[in-house]
Design a protein around this motif. Sequence first.
Motif, PDB file in Angstrom:
ATOM      1  N   SER A 262       0.826  -1.211   0.000  1.00 22.19           N
ATOM      2  CA  SER A 262       0.000   0.000   0.000  1.00 22.19           C
ATOM      3  C   SER A 262       0.857   1.256   0.000  1.00 22.19           C
ATOM      4  O   SER A 262       0.536   2.245  -0.676  1.00 22.19           O
ATOM      5  N   GLY A 263       1.959   1.247   0.775  1.00 19.21           N
ATOM      6  CA  GLY A 263       2.855   2.393   0.781  1.00 19.21           C
ATOM      7  C   GLY A 263       3.521   2.617  -0.567  1.00 19.21           C
ATOM      8  O   GLY A 263       3.646   3.758  -1.040  1.00 19.21           O
ATOM      9  N   VAL A 264       3.956   1.533  -1.210  1.00 18.21           N
ATOM     10  CA  VAL A 264       4.556   1.646  -2.546  1.00 18.21           C
ATOM     11  C   VAL A 264       3.517   2.134  -3.549  1.00 18.21           C
ATOM     12  O   VAL A 264       3.816   2.959  -4.428  1.00 18.21           O
ATOM     13  N   ALA A 265       2.280   1.633  -3.428  1.00 19.72           N
ATOM     14  CA  ALA A 265       1.217   2.105  -4.322  1.00 19.72           C
ATOM     15  C   ALA A 265       0.987   3.605  -4.160  1.00 19.72           C
ATOM     16  O   ALA A 265       0.741   4.320  -5.139  1.00 19.72           O
ATOM     17  N   SER A 266       1.087   4.105  -2.920  1.00 15.96           N
ATOM     18  CA  SER A 266       0.926   5.552  -2.704  1.00 15.96           C
ATOM     19  C   SER A 266       2.049   6.337  -3.361  1.00 15.96           C
ATOM     20  O   SER A 266       1.813   7.385  -3.975  1.00 15.96           O
ATOM     21  N   ALA A 267       3.298   5.839  -3.240  1.00 17.33           N
ATOM     22  CA  ALA A 267       4.421   6.524  -3.863  1.00 17.33           C
ATOM     23  C   ALA A 267       4.276   6.545  -5.384  1.00 17.33           C
ATOM     24  O   ALA A 267       4.524   7.572  -6.040  1.00 17.33           O
ATOM     25  N   LEU A 268       3.863   5.427  -5.957  1.00 20.15           N
ATOM     26  CA  LEU A 268       3.655   5.373  -7.409  1.00 20.15           C
ATOM     27  C   LEU A 268       2.475   6.242  -7.831  1.00 20.15           C
ATOM     28  O   LEU A 268       2.485   6.850  -8.905  1.00 20.15           O
ATOM     29  N   THR A 269       1.454   6.298  -6.969  1.00 24.19           N
ATOM     30  CA  THR A 269       0.300   7.140  -7.275  1.00 24.19           C
ATOM     31  C   THR A 269       0.690   8.606  -7.330  1.00 24.19           C
ATOM     32  O   THR A 269       0.187   9.378  -8.172  1.00 24.19           O
ATOM     33  N   GLN A 270       1.581   9.006  -6.423  1.00 27.90           N
ATOM     34  CA  GLN A 270       2.021  10.400  -6.451  1.00 27.90           C
ATOM     35  C   GLN A 270       2.739  10.721  -7.754  1.00 27.90           C
ATOM     36  O   GLN A 270       2.541  11.790  -8.347  1.00 27.90           O
TER      37      GLN A 270
END
Length: 322
Positions: free
Chosen positions: A165-173
């Motif tokens: 989930s944290g990696v998904a947030s970084a990629l989402t940014q």
Amino acid sequence: MNATLLAVALSLVSAGAYAAAAVAQSRLAGRTDPSTGVLRLLGRGAWWSAVGLNAGGALLHVAALNFGPLTLVQPLGALTLVVAVPLGARAAGRRVGRTEWRGTALTLLGLGALLLTAGGSAPHETLSLPEALGVGAATMAVVAGLGRPGARPGLRHAAASGITSGVASALTQTLTVAVTDHSGGPLFSWRLLTVALLVSAFAMGGLLLSQTAYRGGLGAPLAVVTLANPVAAAAIGLALLGERLQGGPVSLVLALLGTAAAVRGVVLLSRAQARNTDPAAPPEGPVPGDQVPSRVVIGSPRRADTAPPAGVPEPLPAHASG
């Protein structure tokens, strides 16, 4: 309202949606047989309610990432556990205990310290295609290692869920910044398509991993998810996106103290919730009124064929004499 305040406001509402989703997932996991497959979950309305809450929280989180850096937005995700405490207590028909209040206070205090040190500027850097692929490959390797059979599968699945989930947030940014800032390149490119696919895969993987982790209870797994998520995202932000803590060495000390307080608060909350979900655990605090438990033993009803004859008095119990 400036960008920082807007990012904080969106993150708060997002945390509330994620907390409601976590409580819904935990209740669904408690009513579901461990052997139930994913396809059966797809046919349940409660599952889709949790998915809808997670989707709402994710959209608000994406909006927050467009206005604030990862080092600011991701730590606010710890408020998910703080909000889940009263929601979980209300769903279980009980009051919030003293340990939970202490954990909540420490978590809020630690988050306040982190917010003072986090960079307040809006994000402007994005991951390149090789960086995105490298982050995706490293994340898959870590998740594969955590998913191997072994002890404490719930906590390992929770850690994997938080990391994805944290990696998904970084990629989402990266995705949101690239889409809203057209000067960074074409709107449709192989890089953005690859990042979008990675975001979808990691977001769905995190949701399924958390559902598996919550089968053993909500407290400890949710605490691990809450801690692993901002750690993974902040590591990417500091290492690859040029984010920095403001204030110099003093802010670094303050950030470490705030992190320690937030971690301690999350641990207290997880222990309290684990105690509340364990029927064999003793209740928190002394017995109301400090009453001494009685030694009365309630026996089974006397059978009719062993009753004394009519007119013969029944003998008194031995402890009642004298």
